[in-house]
Enzyme design. Structure first.
Site, short mmCIF file in Angstrom:
data_model
loop_
_atom_site.label_atom_id
_atom_site.label_comp_id
_atom_site.label_asym_id
_atom_site.label_seq_id
_atom_site.Cartn_x
_atom_site.Cartn_y
_atom_site.Cartn_z
N THR A 13 0.83 -1.21 0.00
CA THR A 13 0.00 0.00 0.00
C THR A 13 0.87 1.26 0.00
O THR A 13 0.47 2.29 -0.56
CB THR A 13 -0.97 0.04 1.20
OG1 THR A 13 -0.24 0.02 2.42
CG2 THR A 13 -1.94 -1.13 1.15
N ASN A 14 2.04 1.18 0.61
CA ASN A 14 2.95 2.33 0.55
C ASN A 14 3.52 2.51 -0.86
O ASN A 14 3.68 3.64 -1.32
CB ASN A 14 4.07 2.19 1.58
CG ASN A 14 3.61 2.58 2.97
OD1 ASN A 14 3.39 3.75 3.25
ND2 ASN A 14 3.41 1.60 3.82
N LEU A 94 18.84 -5.11 5.55
CA LEU A 94 19.65 -4.94 4.33
C LEU A 94 21.09 -5.38 4.56
O LEU A 94 21.63 -5.20 5.66
CB LEU A 94 19.65 -3.47 3.91
CG LEU A 94 18.36 -2.88 3.40
CD1 LEU A 94 18.62 -1.46 2.89
CD2 LEU A 94 17.74 -3.73 2.30
N ASN A 108 13.36 4.48 4.71
CA ASN A 108 12.44 3.46 5.21
C ASN A 108 11.24 4.16 5.86
O ASN A 108 11.37 5.25 6.41
CB ASN A 108 13.17 2.61 6.26
CG ASN A 108 12.29 1.52 6.84
OD1 ASN A 108 11.60 0.79 6.11
ND2 ASN A 108 12.29 1.39 8.15
N HIS A 110 8.61 3.64 8.90
CA HIS A 110 8.40 2.83 10.11
C HIS A 110 7.10 3.29 10.78
O HIS A 110 6.89 4.50 10.96
CB HIS A 110 9.58 2.98 11.07
CG HIS A 110 9.42 2.14 12.30
ND1 HIS A 110 9.67 0.78 12.31
CD2 HIS A 110 8.99 2.44 13.54
CE1 HIS A 110 9.40 0.30 13.50
NE2 HIS A 110 8.98 1.28 14.27
N ASP A 151 16.50 0.97 12.47
CA ASP A 151 15.63 2.14 12.67
C ASP A 151 16.37 3.30 13.33
O ASP A 151 15.78 4.09 14.08
CB ASP A 151 14.40 1.78 13.53
CG ASP A 151 13.52 0.73 12.87
OD1 ASP A 151 13.48 0.68 11.63
OD2 ASP A 151 12.88 -0.05 13.60
N ALA A 180 -0.86 8.72 8.24
CA ALA A 180 0.55 9.12 8.31
C ALA A 180 1.41 8.52 7.19
O ALA A 180 1.94 9.25 6.35
CB ALA A 180 1.12 8.75 9.68
C1 GRF Z 1 3.76 -0.63 6.84
O1 GRF Z 1 3.08 -0.53 8.04
C2 GRF Z 1 5.17 -0.11 6.99
O2 GRF Z 1 5.26 0.95 7.87
C3 GRF Z 1 5.86 -1.30 7.54
O3 GRF Z 1 5.30 -2.41 6.88
C4 GRF Z 1 3.98 -2.09 6.43
C5 GRF Z 1 3.95 -2.31 4.96
O4 GRF Z 1 2.68 -2.18 4.40
N1 GRF Z 1 7.30 -1.14 7.44
P1 GRF Z 1 2.50 -2.15 2.82
O5 GRF Z 1 3.18 -3.40 2.25
O6 GRF Z 1 3.10 -0.89 2.28
O7 GRF Z 1 1.02 -2.21 2.60
#
Ligand code: GRF
Length: 207
Positions: A13-14, A94, A108, A110, A151, A180
């Site tokens: 989704t990101n 990584l 990244n 988080h 992180d 967010a």
């Molecule tokens: C997100 O919550 C991101 O912050 C974390 O893993 C999740 C990934 O979700 N690192 P998506 O694959 O982008 O839907």
């Protein structure tokens, strides 16, 4: 034009937020040149295909050694000629050689306000479970550069999200994404593409 490679492991989704932001012009001067997944058959790969972005699956299980996997991952990124690597739900640590080679060029997302609920073992739902367990009233998300720690790299952007009384980890995870993550990740890429991010003494300066 900033060339970006996006590394994923799951739903993507990101990644979708980035694709949409490039499409709508809210990220300027940027091309997503490649999506790399360490898992096959994940939704993120479908999203890449639908957007016409080349993708590659590089799975640990297909290599004889951790070193061979690391080399394949680095080679794939090198071949893409990406100038920025975005970890968008990429669930592997990584290779140190990659972090070194792309210093201050890997970011990244988080799902907490670093330095809360981060570090080894804090990923996915676990982050939100711990926030609820501790009873914090505000959580959020952080975009940061990746360094050799977990992180621990320079923080680029953060956004706070309220926790509600009856939240479950799943409900909270969704709210943190919507309010967010999907906002600050594209925003960070846009700032980098505009050349407005500088790292000095381990901190990010916005110019
Ligand atoms: C997100 O919550 C991101 O912050 C974390 O893993 C999740 C990934 O979700 N690192 P998506 O694959 O982008 O839907």
């Amino acid at each position: 034009m900033l060339k970006v490679a996006v590394l994923v492991s799951g739903g993507g989704t990101n990644l979708q937020a980035l694709i949409d932001a490039v499409g709508s012009g809210s990220i300027e001067n940027t091309e997503i040149v490649k999506v790399i997944s360490n898992k096959s058959g994940v939704k993120a790969l479908e999203r890449a295909e639908k957007a016409g972005i080349p993708s590659e699956v590089i799975r640990k299980a297909d290599f004889e050694s951790a070193e061979a996997f690391d080399r394949a991952l680095i080679d794939s990124i090198d071949r893409s000629e990406a100038e920025l690597i975005v970890l968008a739900g990429f669930l592997l640590v990584l290779p140190p050689a990659l972090v070194k080679k792309y210093e201050n060029r890997i970011i990244n997302i988080h799902p907490s306000l670093i330095p809360s609920f981060c570090g080894k073992g804090y990923y996915g739902l676990k982050v939100h479970e711990e926030a609820l367990k501790r009873g914090v009233k505000i959580t959020g998300a952080t975009v940061h550069f990746v360094d050799e720690g977990c992180d621990s790299g320079p923080i680029i952007l953060q956004k706070a999200v309220n926790i509600m009384d009856n939240d479950t980890a799943e409900v909270l995870q969704k709210r943190v994404m919507e309010e967010a993550e999907w906002k600050i990740l594209p925003e960070a890429v846009n700032l980098i593409a505009a050349g407005r991010i500088k790292v000095s003494n381990g901190k990010v300066e916005l110019t």
